[in-house]
Structure formats: structure tokens, C-alpha cells
Scaffold this motif. Sequence first.
Motif, PDB file in Angstrom:
ATOM      1  N   THR A   1       0.896  -1.537   0.376  1.00 14.59           N
ATOM      2  CA  THR A   1      -0.318   0.022   0.165  1.00 14.59           C
ATOM      3  C   THR A   1       1.150   0.824  -0.054  1.00 14.59           C
ATOM      4  N   LYS A   2       1.938   1.222   0.679  1.00 18.58           N
ATOM      5  CA  LYS A   2       3.016   2.219   0.985  1.00 18.58           C
ATOM      6  C   LYS A   2       3.600   2.621   0.003  1.00 18.58           C
ATOM      7  N   HIS A   3       4.494   1.255  -0.917  1.00 16.85           N
ATOM      8  CA  HIS A   3       5.531   1.141  -1.238  1.00 16.85           C
ATOM      9  C   HIS A   3       5.523   2.169  -2.554  1.00 16.85           C
ATOM     10  N   ALA A   4       6.845   2.919  -2.527  1.00 21.28           N
ATOM     11  CA  ALA A   4       6.618   3.625  -3.532  1.00 21.28           C
ATOM     12  C   ALA A   4       6.553   2.900  -5.470  1.00 21.28           C
ATOM     13  N   PRO A   5       6.601   3.722  -6.130  1.00 21.08           N
ATOM     14  CA  PRO A   5       6.556   3.238  -7.099  1.00 21.08           C
ATOM     15  C   PRO A   5       7.559   2.595  -8.309  1.00 21.08           C
ATOM     16  N   TRP A   6       8.668   2.780  -7.635  1.00 20.49           N
ATOM     17  CA  TRP A   6       9.337   1.791  -8.418  1.00 20.49           C
ATOM     18  C   TRP A   6       9.900   0.385  -7.643  1.00 20.49           C
ATOM     19  N   GLN A   7       9.274   0.635  -6.713  1.00 18.79           N
ATOM     20  CA  GLN A   7       8.975  -0.534  -5.329  1.00 18.79           C
ATOM     21  C   GLN A   7       8.438  -1.155  -5.739  1.00 18.79           C
ATOM     22  N   ILE A   8       7.025  -1.197  -6.395  1.00 17.80           N
ATOM     23  CA  ILE A   8       5.648  -1.636  -7.082  1.00 17.80           C
ATOM     24  C   ILE A   8       6.059  -2.155  -8.256  1.00 17.80           C
ATOM     25  N   ASN A   9       6.946  -1.324  -9.135  1.00 18.05           N
ATOM     26  CA  ASN A   9       7.090  -2.200 -10.096  1.00 18.05           C
ATOM     27  C   ASN A   9       7.998  -3.849 -10.737  1.00 18.05           C
ATOM     28  N   ARG A  10       9.260  -3.184  -9.417  1.00 12.10           N
ATOM     29  CA  ARG A  10      10.174  -3.964  -9.207  1.00 12.10           C
ATOM     30  C   ARG A  10       9.614  -5.445  -8.440  1.00 12.10           C
ATOM     31  N   SER A  11       8.637  -5.470  -8.322  1.00 14.35           N
ATOM     32  CA  SER A  11       7.661  -6.310  -7.154  1.00 14.35           C
ATOM     33  C   SER A  11       7.114  -6.995  -8.239  1.00 14.35           C
ATOM     34  N   GLY A  12       6.544  -6.349  -9.286  1.00 10.95           N
ATOM     35  CA  GLY A  12       5.819  -7.315 -11.076  1.00 10.95           C
ATOM     36  C   GLY A  12       4.688  -6.514 -11.198  1.00 10.95           C
ATOM     37  N   ILE A  13       4.485  -5.457 -11.480  1.00 12.68           N
ATOM     38  CA  ILE A  13       2.995  -4.329 -11.935  1.00 12.68           C
ATOM     39  C   ILE A  13       4.133  -3.844 -12.818  1.00 12.68           C
ATOM     40  N   ALA A  14       3.108  -3.605 -13.631  1.00 11.65           N
ATOM     41  CA  ALA A  14       3.790  -2.797 -14.117  1.00 11.65           C
ATOM     42  C   ALA A  14       2.568  -2.313 -15.625  1.00 11.65           C
ATOM     43  N   ARG A  15       2.877  -0.709 -15.885  1.00 10.81           N
ATOM     44  CA  ARG A  15       1.431  -0.205 -16.228  1.00 10.81           C
ATOM     45  C   ARG A  15       1.635   0.552 -17.941  1.00 10.81           C
ATOM     46  N   THR A  16       0.323   0.789 -18.372  1.00  7.71           N
ATOM     47  CA  THR A  16       0.683   1.496 -19.477  1.00  7.71           C
ATOM     48  C   THR A  16      -0.618   3.135 -18.644  1.00  7.71           C
ATOM     49  N   PHE A  17      -0.198   3.788 -19.785  1.00  6.10           N
ATOM     50  CA  PHE A  17      -1.059   5.071 -19.577  1.00  6.10           C
ATOM     51  C   PHE A  17      -2.704   5.662 -20.693  1.00  6.10           C
ATOM     52  N   GLN A  18      -2.929   6.194 -20.106  1.00  4.95           N
ATOM     53  CA  GLN A  18      -4.129   6.152 -21.376  1.00  4.95           C
ATOM     54  C   GLN A  18      -3.514   7.362 -22.218  1.00  4.95           C
ATOM     55  N   ASN A  19      -3.416   8.700 -21.489  1.00  6.45           N
ATOM     56  CA  ASN A  19      -2.714   9.519 -22.778  1.00  6.45           C
ATOM     57  C   ASN A  19      -0.796   8.832 -23.141  1.00  6.45           C
ATOM     58  N   ILE A  20      -0.775   8.404 -23.915  1.00  2.93           N
ATOM     59  CA  ILE A  20       0.638   7.333 -24.196  1.00  2.93           C
ATOM     60  C   ILE A  20       1.629   8.093 -23.611  1.00  2.93           C
ATOM     61  N   ARG A  21       3.393   7.954 -22.820  1.00  2.00           N
ATOM     62  CA  ARG A  21       3.763   8.345 -22.040  1.00  2.00           C
ATOM     63  C   ARG A  21       5.230   7.784 -22.392  1.00  2.00           C
ATOM     64  N   LEU A  22       5.951   7.995 -23.047  1.00  4.02           N
ATOM     65  CA  LEU A  22       7.434   7.139 -23.575  1.00  4.02           C
ATOM     66  C   LEU A  22       7.783   8.212 -23.232  1.00  4.02           C
ATOM     67  N   PHE A  23       9.369   8.321 -23.429  1.00  6.92           N
ATOM     68  CA  PHE A  23      10.418   8.561 -23.475  1.00  6.92           C
ATOM     69  C   PHE A  23      10.681   9.151 -24.453  1.00  6.92           C
ATOM     70  N   ASP A  24       9.975  10.211 -24.455  1.00  5.21           N
ATOM     71  CA  ASP A  24       9.948  11.044 -26.149  1.00  5.21           C
ATOM     72  C   ASP A  24      11.520  11.220 -27.294  1.00  5.21           C
ATOM     73  N   ASN A  25      12.302  11.185 -26.270  1.00  2.89           N
ATOM     74  CA  ASN A  25      13.226  11.823 -27.284  1.00  2.89           C
ATOM     75  C   ASN A  25      14.716  11.147 -27.152  1.00  2.89           C
TER      76      ASN A  25
END
Lengths: 256, 292
Positions: A68-92
Motif C-alpha cells: 500500500t505504501k511502497h514507492a512506484p519504483w518498488q512496486i514495479n520491481r515487485s512485478g506490476i507494470a502499467r501503461t497510460f491513457q495518454n501514451i507516455r514514452l521517453f519521447d526524445n
Amino acid sequence: MSLMQVENITMNFDGLRAVQNFNLDLQEGELIGLIGPNGAGKTTVFNILTGVYIPSQGTVTFAGENITKHAPWQINRSGIARTFQNIRLFDNMTVLDNIKVAMNYQMKYKMFSAVLRTPKYRQEESMVLKESLEMLQLFNLVEKYNFLAKNLSYGEQRRLEIARALTTKPRLLLLDEPAAGMNAKESEELMHLISWIHKKFNLTILLIEHHMPVVMGICQRIKVLDFGQTIAEGTPDEIKNNPKVIEAYLGEEVDH
Amino acid sequence: MSYFIQQLLNALQLGSIYALIALGYTMVYGVLGLINFAHGDIFMAGAFFGFFTAYLLKLPLIPTLILSMLLASALGIMIERIAYRPLRKAPRMSLIITALGISLFLENFTRATLGGQPRSFPKLLEIQDFTFLGASVTNLQVVIILVSIFLMLVLRYIVQNTMIGKAMRAVSDNKEVLALMGISLDTVIMVTFGLGSALAATAGILVGLAYPVIDPYMGITVGWKAFIAAVLGGIGLINGALVGGFILGFIEIFAAALLPSTYRDGIAFTILIIVLLLKPTGLLGRPVIKKV
């Protein structure tokens, strides 16, 4: 086996109750849809699950761990990934580098060995390159590996965003309106892509979507939110015939 | 001709110092959008770290350089941790004012503890003159230029080819998404401050060797000029800092060579203003087009 339990999540923003008593029990390997009219709180749920918001009440348990209180990067490491409604890439950055960044935390080498170009560094880098290209191949993007992400077409950007999310090796993938801005043909292709990913990567998927054919076509279970509250839950057929859902959501669609 | 080559070498020497410091400004700007006004004082602190390492530990040049880089990195990381990180979500203005405060603190703390009088920097290199195409060159000039260029290449390599470098570029592109790649923003920012401060410390020691006095306020003017160099080249861009640094070095040296030397800062700043009027994002910066 249960992969994620969301218990009694409530989220308040200065008096606005965006989500109220939200519960979800995700089984390993399920493909579940989360639908509801605009402003129903769907994206807020995603933001809570990925650690962007900490809920006012309730807990999120993933693979037996309270996150519940983990930081986004920790949650990603635990195994959850997502995409966004408005695409967010590293554009450059290039298409290839967008994928490589997603492998970052799986790397073991230190900056020092990179400067000295030790065998370990070269070995890991060539492994990263190989895996990245394989991923791009799967998503039919390999010819464009050297394009800047912002120069891809809309559909390609969407595929790259999904590929990048998968590169972090998630067990649970959250897709936020992947068919947004797509025509009927494109969203049908996307539907096949999601089904294919689901099987190929052996994933659990939670999908927010407005395009009813997409949701009804591929989801095993559907949850309907309206004004932050769960108003219905069930198989696509049950949802289609649920009067509350028709009133809150599908009714609008029938009108025009 | 030999006079020209002489000035060319001087310009390269000054330009590489500016470029080394400008890199720190530009990297921090790239990841945080912050003009780190304390960066010039890290350059000063680096010179003092070198001074004490050389005097107290009696180390030769290279170990002095390495130890001072490490100490300056630690200082930069500490400043970020204590002063900037708690303000990560505060308005940009608070962060900039804090940076100015840290700058004043470093200058005055150094003055209060070590005294304000200039100190002569230890001679870590036996100065030898030799002639190159008719110009008289010292081995020190060659060392300054080579060390700077070497470190710039190392940095470029890190940013272009390593995972942490990719993460740094990714932060400047899209901060929120980085976390979804399982990368901690704090770590990336820490490495950025560490690298930038190490380069500034190198510049401090090289300046100490070349103009062999150092004092607590030496970072002010040089810091401003390096900041200008970063803006001139296009702030946020590594190559911009290099281009800006060398251009500023050349302008200053040749302005002083052709006109009375008191004009050199005036001319340097005039050119800066003209460039920014014509190209507000700097020489290498791409125009910002906002979609509406």
C-alpha cells in the motif's frame, strides 16, 4: 492462486471522494476489465495500485506482500507494470533505448565496470541488446529501433508502451484505455494483441477500457465503477444485462 | 602565428575549465530542472579539498585529484540529500532560493573556518616549458586540457552507453514514468550530483594549479561564467555545456588579446545576450514547440 487483493480502498482528494470501498481479488492468470463512465475513479484505482497515490484507507496486497505504501519504483520491481491513457514514452530517446531503460534495474554491473568495459559489462550489455531486439520483434517494431519514440505513429507508440511495460517482467499488467483514440479496426487488432500477450507472457491483466467490444470480447470478469463505487461485477454477459450498468453507462451509448 | 597558437592554447585551457563546471549545471538542470547556484562553490570546495589533500597527506597529483573528486561528490550528494530533496515537491522558486542560500553558506562557512585570505596552491606538477609551433607551452597547460577532455569523454560515455546514463536521460525526458521502469529517481539524482561535483572539483584543482591561489570566493565569477556557458550551449544538454564552455573560453581570451583586457567580460556577456536573443534555447537547443 490469488495474486492481488485490494481491500476497502477509499481515496479522498480534499473532500472529493474519488474511490469508495473498492475491493478486488485478482487470481493469477486472469484478464479482468474495469469499466465505468468518465470520472468514475478507474484511473485513480490504477494510481493507487502503482503507488502514485497512497489511499486514504484500505490495503493493497500483491503476491502476499502489503504494498500500500511502497514507492512506484518498488512496486514495479515487485512485478506490476502499467501503461497510460495518454501514451507516455521517453519521447526524445530511441525506440531501442526506451526498451533498454526498462531493463535497467535488472542489470548488475556498476558504472565503474562500464567505463573500463569489463567482460561482465559487455556480456550484460549484449544480453540487454538481444532481449530488447527480441521484444521489439514481437511487437513488430524492430525495423524502427533507431527512430525517436515521438516520431512513431500512434499505434506504434501504443505498442512500444506495452512492450516497454512488459520488459520490466511484470506478473500483473495494468492497461489504462489502450484503445483510446483508435478506430474500430485498430481496436480490434489491439484486442487480439492483448489476448496474445495474456497467453504468451502468462500474465494477469487488469484492463480499463471504454470500447465495449474490446472489453466484452476478451475479459473473463468485469467490474463496473460509477462515482467511485462498484455498482456491478460479473461475466461480460451478466454485465451486459445488468440494469444498473445500462443506466450508468451503456444507456448513454444507446442514446446516440 | 605563434601568438595566435599561444592564445588558442590559453582559450582551450580556459574553455575546458568552463566546460567541466558547466557540465554539472547542465546535468542537474536536466534531471531536476534546477539551476544549482551552489555549483560554483562546489568548484571552490574541490580546490580546497585538493589543497588539504596535497598539503596534509602529501599526495601527488593523481591521488589528490581522485580523493578530491570523491570528497566533492560526497559534498554534492549531501547537499542534495539535506537541502534539495525535502523540497522536491515544493515550487521551483523555493528550490532556487535554497540553492542561493547553500551557495552563500558554503562561501561564508569556508571563510569563517579557514579565513578569507588567498592561499597559494601547492605545486603538484614540476612546471616545464617547451615550444610548440613557435608558441611557448607549459606541461601544465597540456595536463589541464588533456585531463578535462578525458573526463568529458568518460562522462559522455557514461551518459550515452550505461544503464545509469540511460536512466539520467530518461529522467530529463519523463520523470514520472521512470519509476514505472523500477528505477528510483533518488538514485539517479544522487549519481547526477555526484558526477557533476566530481567534475567541478577537478576544475577547482586545475585552476588551483594554473593560477596558484585559491580563496573562498573563487567560485562566484567562475561559477556564473560556467552557468552562462551552459545556457549558451543549451542548458540540459551535455554537448551544449561542452560547446558553450569552449566558445566562452575563446571569446574571453581573444577579446582580451585584441582589446584592453578589461573589456573581456563585457564582450563575453554581450555575445551571450545576442546569442540568446537569436536562439533562446541556446546554440544546440531545439526550439520548444508547445502543442495546443
